[in-house]
Enzyme design. Structure first.
Site, mmCIF file in Angstrom:
data_model
loop_
_atom_site.group_PDB
_atom_site.id
_atom_site.type_symbol
_atom_site.label_atom_id
_atom_site.label_comp_id
_atom_site.label_asym_id
_atom_site.label_seq_id
_atom_site.Cartn_x
_atom_site.Cartn_y
_atom_site.Cartn_z
ATOM 1 N N GLY A 37 29.520 22.388 11.653
ATOM 2 C CA GLY A 37 28.312 23.022 11.096
ATOM 3 C C GLY A 37 27.602 22.058 10.169
ATOM 4 O O GLY A 37 26.377 21.839 10.289
ATOM 5 N N HIS A 38 28.353 21.453 9.251
ATOM 6 C CA HIS A 38 27.758 20.478 8.335
ATOM 7 C C HIS A 38 27.202 19.279 9.110
ATOM 8 O O HIS A 38 26.117 18.780 8.822
ATOM 9 C CB HIS A 38 28.806 19.949 7.354
ATOM 10 C CG HIS A 38 29.450 20.991 6.484
ATOM 11 N ND1 HIS A 38 30.754 21.368 6.639
ATOM 12 C CD2 HIS A 38 28.966 21.705 5.436
ATOM 13 C CE1 HIS A 38 31.072 22.282 5.732
ATOM 14 N NE2 HIS A 38 29.996 22.510 4.988
ATOM 15 N N GLU A 149 21.733 28.350 8.445
ATOM 16 C CA GLU A 149 21.443 29.791 8.404
ATOM 17 C C GLU A 149 22.719 30.595 8.176
ATOM 18 O O GLU A 149 22.651 31.788 7.898
ATOM 19 C CB GLU A 149 20.777 30.229 9.712
ATOM 20 C CG GLU A 149 19.345 29.741 9.844
ATOM 21 C CD GLU A 149 18.685 30.173 11.127
ATOM 22 O OE1 GLU A 149 19.405 30.585 12.074
ATOM 23 O OE2 GLU A 149 17.442 30.084 11.206
ATOM 24 N N SER A 187 34.289 26.327 5.926
ATOM 25 C CA SER A 187 35.381 25.602 5.259
ATOM 26 C C SER A 187 36.502 26.566 4.895
ATOM 27 O O SER A 187 37.662 26.171 4.796
ATOM 28 C CB SER A 187 34.860 24.919 4.000
ATOM 29 O OG SER A 187 33.783 24.060 4.321
ATOM 30 N N ARG A 188 36.171 27.839 4.674
ATOM 31 C CA ARG A 188 37.181 28.819 4.258
ATOM 32 C C ARG A 188 38.041 29.306 5.420
ATOM 33 O O ARG A 188 39.052 29.980 5.184
ATOM 34 C CB ARG A 188 36.517 30.005 3.550
ATOM 35 C CG ARG A 188 35.948 29.619 2.171
ATOM 36 C CD ARG A 188 35.444 30.833 1.383
ATOM 37 N NE ARG A 188 35.213 30.516 -0.007
ATOM 38 C CZ ARG A 188 34.009 30.234 -0.539
ATOM 39 N NH1 ARG A 188 32.925 30.235 0.226
ATOM 40 N NH2 ARG A 188 33.887 29.956 -1.820
#
Ligand code: AMP
Length: 279
Positions: A37-38, A149, A187-188
């Site tokens: 995503g990043h 988003e 990340s979680r």
């Protein structure tokens, strides 16, 4: 390997050199523990500007006292390697004292957009986010800044802050990157056990259920919320909120007769997850 800068002065010197060459600069703010995503933001940043930089800073100001600041995943070396492979030119990874020097007392508050949803559940969260992003924009003066988003309310808050403060940066929102089975990358997600990982799928399933119902003509927001909540319960995810909102104001909608966004936050075990989708 690309440079890791530590101070805002180093960033400013680097940015001056970039602008002297007439190059555009894109910035991707992150808290590290980077995933696809990043990296999708970094790649798009490279497409929109000659130089793309990323920041990695786990921002204490956006964590509540009972949240996961101390155990938030950290992997600077891995993150920098990922940034490099995605095309970033350098990374800013300041320590907390660099961002919040002794005696720090200046905050940015985007009042209305921060009131509901995650703002209500996480008091002070968006004040922390807006403040750190304003500080990043002061150091980098980027031409473009990219946000996912995935954090839909955060994106709305930042767009509003940029408009309200007349910041000369173009804010670009990017689609949510998901696993093949629908789980939004986060990340979680590494906190999740195998069982919790299955429960976490409830969020994307809930969004799909609501979108499916909407596509078949349902326009009652409360019925869409009920369908999504049922999916979350079936998956053993504890609902924090489920809402159908106007995509710009984030105010709740009753009748979904124009573009709308469903926002979800839910707890799976000890982990709080968020997701959202257009309806
Ligand atoms: P974070 O490190 O969680 O603060 O996220 C940094 C940026 O990456 C934010 O703009 C997020 O919205 C974005 N982001 C996080 N997860 C995703 C994802 N699954 N897809 C797209 N963007 C994401």
């Amino acid at each position: 390997m690309i440079d890791i800068l530590r101070t805002a002065d180093e960033v400013r010197a680097r940015v001056r050199a970039i602008h002297r060459k007439g190059q555009r600069l894109a910035l991707v703010p992150t808290m590290g523990a980077l995933h696809e995503g990043h990296l999708s933001l970094v790649r798009e940043g490279r497409r929109l500007a000659e130089v793309c930089a990323a920041s990695i800073f786990v921002n204490p100001a956006q964590f509540g006292p009972r949240e996961d600041l101390s155990r938030y995943p950290r992997d600077e070396a891995g993150d920098v390697a990922k940034c490099a492979s995605a095309g970033a030119a350098f990374v800013w990874a300041p320590d907390t004292r660099e961002v919040y020097p002794e005696g720090y007392q200046t905050y940015v508050e985007v009042s209305e957009l921060s009131r509901r949803w995650c703002g209500e559940k996480r008091p002070g969260h968006f004040r922390g986010v807006a403040t750190v992003v304003a500080k990043l924009f002061c150091a980098f003066e980027p031409d473009v800044a990219l946000f996912g988003e995935k954090d839909f309310q955060q994106l709305a808050v930042i767009r509003r802050m940029v408009r309200d403060l007349g910041m000369a940066v173009e804010v670009v929102g990017m689609p949510i990157v998901r696993e093949a089975d629908g789980l939004a990358l986060s990340s979680r997600n590494i906190y999740l056990s195998a069982t919790e990982r299955r429960s976490a799928l409830g969020l994307s399933r809930a969004l799909q259920a609501a979108a499916h119902l909407k596509a078949n003509g349902e326009t009652s927001a409360s019925r869409l919320v009920e369908a999504a909540s049922a999916e979350l319960r079936a998956a053993d995810a504890r609902v924090d909120y489920v809402a159908v909102v106007d995509p710009t104001t984030l105010e709740p909608m009753d009748l979904v007769d124009r573009p709308a966004r469903m926002l979800i936050a839910a707890h799976v075990g000890k982990t709080r997850l968020i997701d959202n989708a257009a309806l």
